[in-house]
Design an enzyme around this catalytic site. Structure first.
Site, mmCIF file in Angstrom:
data_model
loop_
_atom_site.group_PDB
_atom_site.id
_atom_site.type_symbol
_atom_site.label_atom_id
_atom_site.label_comp_id
_atom_site.label_asym_id
_atom_site.label_seq_id
_atom_site.Cartn_x
_atom_site.Cartn_y
_atom_site.Cartn_z
ATOM 1 N N HIS A 142 67.431 109.860 183.385
ATOM 2 C CA HIS A 142 67.967 108.907 182.724
ATOM 3 C C HIS A 142 68.924 110.195 182.075
ATOM 4 O O HIS A 142 68.552 111.208 181.754
ATOM 5 C CB HIS A 142 67.153 108.007 181.462
ATOM 6 C CG HIS A 142 67.544 106.938 180.929
ATOM 7 N ND1 HIS A 142 68.121 107.273 179.621
ATOM 8 C CD2 HIS A 142 68.283 105.692 181.667
ATOM 9 C CE1 HIS A 142 68.801 105.500 179.854
ATOM 10 N NE2 HIS A 142 69.006 104.747 180.485
ATOM 11 N N ASP A 219 58.836 111.478 180.738
ATOM 12 C CA ASP A 219 60.312 109.792 180.213
ATOM 13 C C ASP A 219 59.396 108.846 181.130
ATOM 14 O O ASP A 219 59.180 108.817 182.436
ATOM 15 C CB ASP A 219 61.285 110.173 180.710
ATOM 16 C CG ASP A 219 62.414 108.888 180.338
ATOM 17 O OD1 ASP A 219 61.402 107.975 179.898
ATOM 18 O OD2 ASP A 219 62.776 108.737 180.067
ATOM 19 N N GLN A 222 59.796 104.151 182.060
ATOM 20 C CA GLN A 222 60.257 103.161 183.642
ATOM 21 C C GLN A 222 58.846 102.778 183.909
ATOM 22 O O GLN A 222 58.808 101.840 185.245
ATOM 23 C CB GLN A 222 61.186 103.416 184.517
ATOM 24 C CG GLN A 222 62.839 103.238 183.578
ATOM 25 C CD GLN A 222 63.295 101.882 184.302
ATOM 26 O OE1 GLN A 222 62.387 100.782 184.697
ATOM 27 N NE2 GLN A 222 63.933 101.481 183.333
ATOM 28 N N LYS A 245 60.488 97.590 177.587
ATOM 29 C CA LYS A 245 60.270 96.833 178.813
ATOM 30 C C LYS A 245 59.080 97.047 179.218
ATOM 31 O O LYS A 245 58.700 96.553 180.323
ATOM 32 C CB LYS A 245 60.725 98.319 179.611
ATOM 33 C CG LYS A 245 62.024 98.905 178.991
ATOM 34 C CD LYS A 245 62.710 100.145 180.114
ATOM 35 C CE LYS A 245 63.865 101.119 179.888
ATOM 36 N NZ LYS A 245 65.200 100.326 179.875
ATOM 37 N N CYS A 383 73.548 104.110 183.726
ATOM 38 C CA CYS A 383 72.682 105.931 182.372
ATOM 39 C C CYS A 383 72.414 107.326 183.115
ATOM 40 O O CYS A 383 71.498 107.665 183.014
ATOM 41 C CB CYS A 383 71.606 105.348 181.702
ATOM 42 S SG CYS A 383 73.066 104.020 180.384
HETATM 43 N N1 PMP Z 1 64.505 106.674 180.095
HETATM 44 C C1 PMP Z 1 64.710 105.769 181.284
HETATM 45 C C2 PMP Z 1 64.023 106.430 182.426
HETATM 46 C C3 PMP Z 1 65.037 104.211 181.288
HETATM 47 O O1 PMP Z 1 65.338 103.713 182.091
HETATM 48 C C4 PMP Z 1 66.100 104.481 179.944
HETATM 49 C C5 PMP Z 1 65.902 102.220 179.735
HETATM 50 N N2 PMP Z 1 66.963 102.428 180.367
HETATM 51 C C6 PMP Z 1 65.440 104.931 178.545
HETATM 52 C C7 PMP Z 1 64.900 107.024 179.151
HETATM 53 C C8 PMP Z 1 66.086 104.730 176.730
HETATM 54 O O2 PMP Z 1 65.564 103.731 176.518
HETATM 55 P P1 PMP Z 1 65.603 103.085 175.226
HETATM 56 O O3 PMP Z 1 67.080 102.877 175.271
HETATM 57 O O4 PMP Z 1 64.316 101.919 175.859
HETATM 58 O O5 PMP Z 1 64.983 104.277 174.373
#
Ligand code: PMP
Length: 425
Positions: A142, A219, A222, A245, A383
């Site tokens: 991401h 990270d 997910q 999430k 993203c």
């Molecule tokens: N990493 C991954 C794999 C994600 O899916 C997301 C959220 N879409 C994020 C980071 C960012 O998370 P947050 O916006 O809650 O900081």
């Protein structure tokens, strides 16, 4: 709290034991009020759970109750409300530590994964990386696990190197291990891909990185919604998670780090709460984790997250994993029947996330038509621009499921997809 006692169904479940009854998923679904609403005069089908999850009534009630009965700032007051608020906030830290399988004293509460990764970038990587050293990231990251490293690379003279994936969307492990050269100082890797659903073997990867003297940042955005977490067993150096999430409020999350690394790191953000003593000449910082928690946190949010974790524990993460595997198999089977449909990400170990395209139909057009049928799916690049570049596509549709989704919703979704496609000719 009376509301959760009356309405909650999850707390009575104990599905992690072999003898436990299967959870009553229809009853559990009733805990999520938003799922009963209509969108465009159709019953809502919420398949955008990878973006953010819906919240059970227990979480909504906990936030409401906090503001009605306990609202005060944490750690700054000796009065009753101040100590109740502090207990509630620290209680959430302990619950999250248990949920992640870590010790609470090394768990920094923050606004989410993006903040957590930036904290490692600025407080560990910036002071430690030297010109020519390498930050290894995977193709499937991401942007939150790419851009902070780029900013640090620009400031330190380090460079980014990419660990590639295989066409099925799994990591090319052989290439990854080969890439772990002495120049590599940091590996930033996702536990589960938000686009492909791939579950990476992070335990094995972190073991190899540790042998090579590489600091690892995982990270977990997910992974936390879909798998029972055991961060201590993964053996990483840092693990980032986000609360919104996992049925918690937005603006909540955490960074777990090895205590010895956290102790050696300078603070990231300065201000109140993160200090022991301040003069105009000098400041001594508070202990870990408070050294990294400047300012007033999202107290009510963490109270809500604590309720979300109680809820998930009640349902059981092992039961959630099994339920979602069933839903994923059903959805994948149905989608594979559609002519001209291509799924991105077919790795053997997947979470309930399916990205796909249908020949001749643009992802955004399909998503707009699906919305008219009450279906919420995400379309776009999720993203993850570099990942979509690998597959040579500008956008995909992504259906991401949660334990509260149903087999009937999958069938209705597929019917809506057929209808949308027919309209696009
Ligand atoms: N990493 C991954 C794999 C994600 O899916 C997301 C959220 N879409 C994020 C980071 C960012 O998370 P947050 O916006 O809650 O900081």
């Amino acid at each position: 709290m009376s509301t959760s006692e009356n309405i909650g169904s999850a707390a009575v479940q104990d599905t992690d034991t072999a003898t436990a009854q299967a959870p009553d998923w229809n009853r559990i679904r009733m805990d999520f009020p938003l799922l009963t609403r209509a969108v465009n005069d159709k019953p809502l089908i919420y398949f955008d759970n990878a973006n953010t999850s819906q919240k059970p009534v227990q979480v909504i009630a906990a936030v409401d109750s906090f503001y009605r009965n306990q609202n005060a700032n944490v750690s700054r007051a000796v009065h009753a409300l101040g100590s109740e608020a502090t207990d509630a906030y620290e209680g959430a830290r302990n619950k999250l530590a248990r949920f992640m399988g870590v010790r609470g004293d090394a768990l920094i509460l923050c606004s989410g994964t993006t903040f957590a990764i930036n904290l490692v970038a600025y407080a560990w990587a910036l002071p430690n990386l030297k010109p020519g050293e390498v930050i290894l990231v995977s193709r499937m990251e991401h942007h939150a696990n790419i851009v902070p490293w780029q900013l640090i690379a620009q400031r330190t003279g380090a460079r980014i190197q990419v660990a590639e994936i295989l066409p099925d969307g799994s990591l090319d492990l052989e290439a990854l291990y080969k890439a772990m050269t002495p120049q590599v100082k940091l590996l930033a890797i996702t536990h589960v891909s938000n686009v492909l659903g791939t579950v990476n073997p992070v335990r094995e990867i972190c073991r190899a990185a540790r042998k090579a003297g590489i600091v690892t940042v995982v990270d977990g955005s997910q992974a936390a919604p879909h798998l029972p977490l055991d961060v201590a067993a993964i053996g990483c150096d840092f693990y980032a998670a986000t609360g919104h999430k996992i049925c918690g409020p937005t603006g909540t999350g955490a960074l777990w780090g090895r205590r010895e690394l956290l102790q050696a790191m300078p603070p990231f953000i300065g201000g109140g709460e993160m200090i022991k003593e301040v003069s105009f000449e000098h400041t001594t910082f508070n202990d870990v984790p408070y050294k990294f928690e400047a300012g007033t946190p999202n107290i009510a949010g963490f109270v809500g997250l604590g309720a979300a974790l109680d809820y998930l524990e009640g349902v059981g993460m092992a039961a959630i994993r099994a339920r979602e595997a069933e839903l994923l198999a059903h959805l994948t089977e149905e989608l594979n029947r559609i002519e001209g449909l291509r799924i991105f990400g077919t790795a053997p170990d997947k979470a309930a996330v399916v990205s796909f395209l249908i020949e001749g139909a643009h992802a955004h057009d399909l998503a707009t038509l699906l919305d008219l049928e009450g279906v919420a799916v995400r379309s776009g690049q999720h993203c993850a621009h570099p990942l979509l570049q690998y597959f040579g596509v500008a956008a995909t549709l992504r259906a991401s499921l949660a334990f509260y989704n149903t087999h009937e919703e999958i069938e209705d979704f597929v019917a809506a997809l057929h209808k949308a496609r027919a309209l696009l000719g």
